[in-house]
Design a protein around this motif. Structure first.
Motif: not given
Length: 143
Positions: A120-143
């Motif tokens: 659960v601690a690892s999941m929470m760390l993963g959720w926290w990291l994913a929330s800070r993952w940079p999103l590209r501004s292009n809505p058509h980008s693959s990631i």
């Protein structure tokens, strides 16, 4: 009232996971082992969940609005993209390795098993990291 309803829903969900055996990694891993000693027990759990959801959605959508909110909120995203695929793959890999997905892992915190707390601690760390993952501004980008 909303926090009480959330607590009751969470308790009901956790009890259901326990009764269904989803808090026992051996049962979950047995279900995922389709090439070996496959255990179809969770197939019936999933079928019950699909049936319950189908009936529940029909009942809920008949109302003009939710009982505890001003309006229904539906996700606006309709496209499958790389971020969704990578997240799904990571979820599946984690589920296959640990034998837990997030709901059963949280429901198993009271079991006294130390590895569940680490998971659960690892999941929470993963959720926290994913929330800070940079999103590209292009809505058509693959990631």
């Amino acid at each position: 009232m909303k926090p009480l309803m959330a607590l009751l829903a969470g308790l009901l969900f956790g009890v259901g996971l326990g009764i269904a055996g989803m808090t026992q990694p051996a049962i979950v891993l047995g279900f995922l082992d389709v090439a070996g000693a496959w255990n179809p027990r969770l197939l019936f759990v999933m079928a019950g969940a699909v049936l319950t959801t189908a009936i529940g959605y029909r009942l809920v959508w008949r109302a003009r609005k939710p009982r505890l909110e001003a309006s229904f909120e539906m996700p606006s995203a309709r496209r499958v993209n790389g971020r969704l695929l990578v997240g799904s793959a990571l979820f599946g890999i984690g589920w296959g390795i640990a034998g837990y997905c997030p709901g059963p892992a949280l429901a198993s915190l009271g079991s006294g098993i130390g590895s569940v707390w680490l998971l659960v601690a690892s999941m929470m760390l993963g959720w926290w990291l994913a929330s800070r993952w940079p999103l590209r501004s292009n809505p058509h980008s693959s990631i």
